[in-house]
Design a protein around this motif. Structure first.
Motif, mmCIF file in Angstrom:
data_model
loop_
_atom_site.group_PDB
_atom_site.id
_atom_site.type_symbol
_atom_site.label_atom_id
_atom_site.label_comp_id
_atom_site.label_asym_id
_atom_site.label_seq_id
_atom_site.Cartn_x
_atom_site.Cartn_y
_atom_site.Cartn_z
ATOM 1 N N VAL A 102 80.016 56.336 -39.420
ATOM 2 C CA VAL A 102 79.097 55.280 -38.996
ATOM 3 C C VAL A 102 78.223 55.747 -37.827
ATOM 4 O O VAL A 102 77.021 55.450 -37.781
ATOM 5 N N MET A 103 78.801 56.500 -36.895
ATOM 6 C CA MET A 103 78.005 57.004 -35.776
ATOM 7 C C MET A 103 76.949 58.003 -36.244
ATOM 8 O O MET A 103 75.856 58.073 -35.675
ATOM 9 N N GLY A 104 77.265 58.779 -37.264
ATOM 10 C CA GLY A 104 76.272 59.680 -37.842
ATOM 11 C C GLY A 104 75.091 58.911 -38.397
ATOM 12 O O GLY A 104 73.922 59.292 -38.197
ATOM 13 N N LEU A 105 75.374 57.795 -39.086
ATOM 14 C CA LEU A 105 74.303 56.952 -39.616
ATOM 15 C C LEU A 105 73.501 56.314 -38.487
ATOM 16 O O LEU A 105 72.273 56.168 -38.590
ATOM 17 N N ALA A 106 74.184 55.954 -37.392
ATOM 18 C CA ALA A 106 73.496 55.339 -36.252
ATOM 19 C C ALA A 106 72.467 56.291 -35.655
ATOM 20 O O ALA A 106 71.365 55.875 -35.276
ATOM 21 N N LEU A 107 72.809 57.568 -35.565
ATOM 22 C CA LEU A 107 71.879 58.551 -35.018
ATOM 23 C C LEU A 107 70.638 58.675 -35.899
ATOM 24 O O LEU A 107 69.506 58.762 -35.397
ATOM 25 N N ARG A 144 66.174 58.595 -20.996
ATOM 26 C CA ARG A 144 67.051 57.783 -21.844
ATOM 27 C C ARG A 144 67.075 58.268 -23.289
ATOM 28 O O ARG A 144 68.123 58.326 -23.924
ATOM 29 N N TYR A 145 65.912 58.613 -23.825
ATOM 30 C CA TYR A 145 65.828 59.010 -25.235
ATOM 31 C C TYR A 145 66.660 60.250 -25.505
ATOM 32 O O TYR A 145 67.483 60.277 -26.431
ATOM 33 N N GLY A 182 63.049 55.500 -35.649
ATOM 34 C CA GLY A 182 62.108 54.673 -34.895
ATOM 35 C C GLY A 182 61.321 55.406 -33.833
ATOM 36 O O GLY A 182 60.566 54.769 -33.074
ATOM 37 N N THR A 183 61.442 56.728 -33.774
ATOM 38 C CA THR A 183 60.840 57.501 -32.679
ATOM 39 C C THR A 183 59.349 57.252 -32.504
ATOM 40 O O THR A 183 58.857 57.084 -31.378
ATOM 41 N N GLY A 217 56.527 49.464 -29.579
ATOM 42 C CA GLY A 217 57.373 48.606 -28.785
ATOM 43 C C GLY A 217 57.621 47.236 -29.357
ATOM 44 O O GLY A 217 57.459 46.987 -30.552
ATOM 45 N N SER A 218 58.029 46.307 -28.491
ATOM 46 C CA SER A 218 58.383 44.942 -28.820
ATOM 47 C C SER A 218 59.462 44.940 -29.921
ATOM 48 O O SER A 218 60.259 45.868 -30.025
ATOM 49 N N TRP A 219 59.460 43.917 -30.754
ATOM 50 C CA TRP A 219 60.548 43.776 -31.739
ATOM 51 C C TRP A 219 60.492 44.856 -32.821
ATOM 52 O O TRP A 219 61.511 45.177 -33.432
ATOM 53 N N ARG A 220 59.295 45.419 -33.078
ATOM 54 C CA ARG A 220 59.194 46.420 -34.149
ATOM 55 C C ARG A 220 60.053 47.658 -33.850
ATOM 56 O O ARG A 220 60.543 48.312 -34.771
ATOM 57 N N SER A 221 60.221 47.975 -32.572
ATOM 58 C CA SER A 221 61.085 49.106 -32.223
ATOM 59 C C SER A 221 62.459 48.644 -31.756
ATOM 60 O O SER A 221 63.444 49.359 -31.907
ATOM 61 N N ALA A 222 62.534 47.422 -31.201
ATOM 62 C CA ALA A 222 63.813 46.914 -30.704
ATOM 63 C C ALA A 222 64.832 46.749 -31.824
ATOM 64 O O ALA A 222 66.031 46.913 -31.614
ATOM 65 N N VAL A 223 64.366 46.437 -33.043
ATOM 66 C CA VAL A 223 65.310 46.235 -34.150
ATOM 67 C C VAL A 223 66.045 47.533 -34.490
ATOM 68 O O VAL A 223 67.219 47.510 -34.878
ATOM 69 N N PHE A 224 65.368 48.672 -34.367
ATOM 70 C CA PHE A 224 66.037 49.955 -34.587
ATOM 71 C C PHE A 224 67.152 50.150 -33.569
ATOM 72 O O PHE A 224 68.258 50.578 -33.897
#
Length: 586
Positions: free
Chosen positions: A246-251, A122-123, A257-258, A53-60
């Motif tokens: 770009v959406m493919g890269l987003a996925l 959500r995930y 980050g799972t 959690g926190s910023w380590r996962s939020a950045v993803f």
């Protein structure tokens, strides 16, 4: 000694809040303090603050939003040009179609929020929505191309076949549905990475909403400039195809980050939808009852005083069991009634924000059509697309958010003595006031454009460029960005924070639906204005020939509507009762 006692009390509070079924016997208090609230990791174990959690996962998650907004605005920002160009629609029809589509896209998050909070989580919803997004964008790109091998990237410039138009709009609305499932879940999932019970992470979560919106604007700022140029100068097929990639890269980024994500533990018992719905049903059933409630209210005196239950007291009748079928004589608990009231309190705020969305919807429609009539040249050969100026909204936001987070918040904190500077509702109200100024300035600039067209005799020649630089429109785009920094970021945090924990995707969807309904209102308003002002063969305010129209009058009308809505908002905000201690402290 006092600090030691406080620490011991904090440890006891944390221990009491934990789910005993998740904590091994004999575990010590310091280890309990390392747990991230009631969140779990991807294996279903209690999540630890040290490695999740926190910023380590939020950045993803912020990175995913940058990519998704790049793709979405790569489609929407120049859509009116495609509709009036290759599809041959009139300006008014195209503007209405864009507003209806944008409005639908902004309302569909209510569906996505329901699916996430009530069914999939959500995930999983984010992953399924991303796959659907990629499919829809691919279909959209293919509909703009001539289906032949050697000409696979040749834009269809002749009148498009009826079937092609149908498939185009099916693909377009599939994009709307996919982003409707994607957007509320990503924001809520990102905010879930911060533990509200920890003071440090609570402050970080407030900053997260600022930097989240920074990312939301960084994607469009690049997407609008790059994609609109490709669409106008190279190929519509390529311009719609790049967002698909770009959406493919987003996925892929999201899946990376799972292992670091925090997931909300499912609450046992009835869902929040059932609990809240039951309160309204029972209150309606007991509407006419005259049975005294004094005993119940005496028992709940402290709760009622603390949570502001003096509002919407008609829901208190859901506390009564008319047939006294249970031991307490109540059918709904006090907490359930308060939960329903918390949701109901959002409605006046939500309604008073609709005019703001109606104003901001002009940035991708009428603002763009204005720019298309002006001198867009840079140097002797280069000409920028009219839609490019929309990127300055994102640029304005990207400049102002760091200033707000690092300068304005500390300064306002020193003045108000509140940990977050100003309240969420004060932040939203500031943006609403800026939007009124935005419409007035836009009207003045449009009057200048019409005057220039008249001076050069171009009123009957809409195809000729008016000798007035497009940069005249820059102030209205920058003001739109400034308004968003206050209102939109404030809405994100407010609607996430003020709903029950289980309904936070729905809360985010409520904020997004403001934009959706506002776009429908804009489309309806344009239609009404066009009918009323088109009399005796005269040009309407919103004419295909903008040089003979009066968009400036329309902007003044929006400024007036926004002023009335602002007064309504101030009244609603002053009477609003926050339902969380953190919000009250703000």
């Amino acid at each position: 000694m006092t600090k030691t006692n406080d620490k011991m009390q904090a440890n006891v509070d944390v221990e009491a809040d934990m789910d005993d079924s998740r904590i091994p016997t004999g575990i010590d208090i310091p280890l309990l303090n390392s747990f991230a609230g009631d969140s779990i990791d991807y294996k279903g174990r209690q999540a630890l603050r040290s490695n999740s959690g926190s910023w380590r996962s939020a950045v993803f998650i912020i990175g995913v939003e940058v990519a998704e907004r790049f793709a979405y605005y790569g489609i929407s920002s120049n859509l009116i040009t495609y509709l009036t160009g290759p599809l041959g629609q009139s300006t008014a029809t195209a503007a209405e179609n864009v507003n209806v589509w944008t409005g639908t896209a902004s309302l569909l998050p209510l569906v996505g929020g329901f699916v996430a909070d009530g069914l999939l989580g959500r995930y999983r919803t984010i992953i399924i929505a991303s796959l659907l997004y990629i499919l829809a964008l691919g279909m959209l790109a293919l509909t703009t191309l001539v289906p032949s091998g050697a000409e696979s990237f040749v834009v269809v410039t002749s009148s498009p076949p009826h079937l092609q138009v149908i498939i185009f709009f099916i693909s377009l609305y599939l994009v709307a549905f996919a982003q409707g499932c994607h957007k509320p879940c990503v924001l809520a999932f990102g905010a879930d990475q911060f533990d509200a019970s920890d003071a440090h992470e609570c402050r970080a979560k407030s900053s997260f909403f600022n930097w989240w919106y920074f990312g939301m604007c960084a994607g469009p700022a690049v997407g609008i400039f790059v994609i609109s140029y490709i669409q106008d100068n190279l190929s519509w097929g390529l311009g719609f195809g790049i967002p698909c990639i770009v959406m493919g890269l987003a996925l892929i980024i999201f899946l990376l980050g799972t292992m670091q994500y925090r997931f909300q533990k499912k609450t046992e018992g009835k869902s929040a939808f059932v609990r809240i719905g039951r309160v309204f049903v029972e209150a309606a059933r007991n509407w006419r009852t005259t049975r005294p409630m004094a005993s119940l209210e005496d028992q709940a005196c402290e709760t009622i005083t603390h949570q502001g239950s003096q509002q919407f007291t008609f829901l208190n009748k859901a506390l009564l069991s008319l047939d006294e079928s249970n031991e307490t004589g109540t059918i709904c608990s006090i907490d359930e009634v308060e939960e329903a009231k918390a949701v109901l309190r959002l409605i006046p705020i939500w309604a008073s924000l609709l005019a703001y969305s109606t104003v901001l919807s002009q940035t991708s429609t009428l603002f763009t059509k204005q720019g298309a009539t002006l001198d867009r040249s840079i140097g002797p050969t280069f000409e920028i697309p009219a839609a490019t100026l929309q990127s300055f909204i994102g640029l304005s936001i990207m400049i102002l958010i760091p200033i707000y987070d690092t300068i304005l918040v500390p300064v306002s904190r020193s003045v108000t003595n509140k940990p977050f500077g100003i309240t969420m509702l004060q932040r939203i109200g500031t943006g609403l006031f800026i939007s009124i100024a935005l419409m007035v300035i836009s009207a003045l600039i449009e009057s200048k454009r019409l005057k220039t067209a008249k001076e050069y005799g171009l009123q009957d020649d809409p195809e000729t460029m008016i000798p007035m630089k497009i940069w005249w429109l820059l102030p209205q785009y920058l003001l739109a960005g400034a308004a968003d920094v206050f209102t939109v970021v404030g809405m994100q945090e407010f609607f996430y924070d003020q709903v029950p924990r289980e309904l936070r995707s729905i809360g985010v969807a409520l904020y997004l639906s403001v934009s959706g309904v506002g776009n429908f209102m804009s489309s309806f308003l344009i239609s009404i204005v066009e009918k009323i002002t088109r009399r005796d063969g005269e040009e309407s305010w919103i004419s295909d020939n903008l040089n003979k129209g009066h968009i400036d009058y329309f902007y003044y009308l929006l400024a007036g509507i926004s002023s009335v809505a602002f007064v309504m908002y101030v009244y609603a905000a002053k009477s609003y009762v926050y339902n969380r201690g953190r919000a009250i402290s703000m």
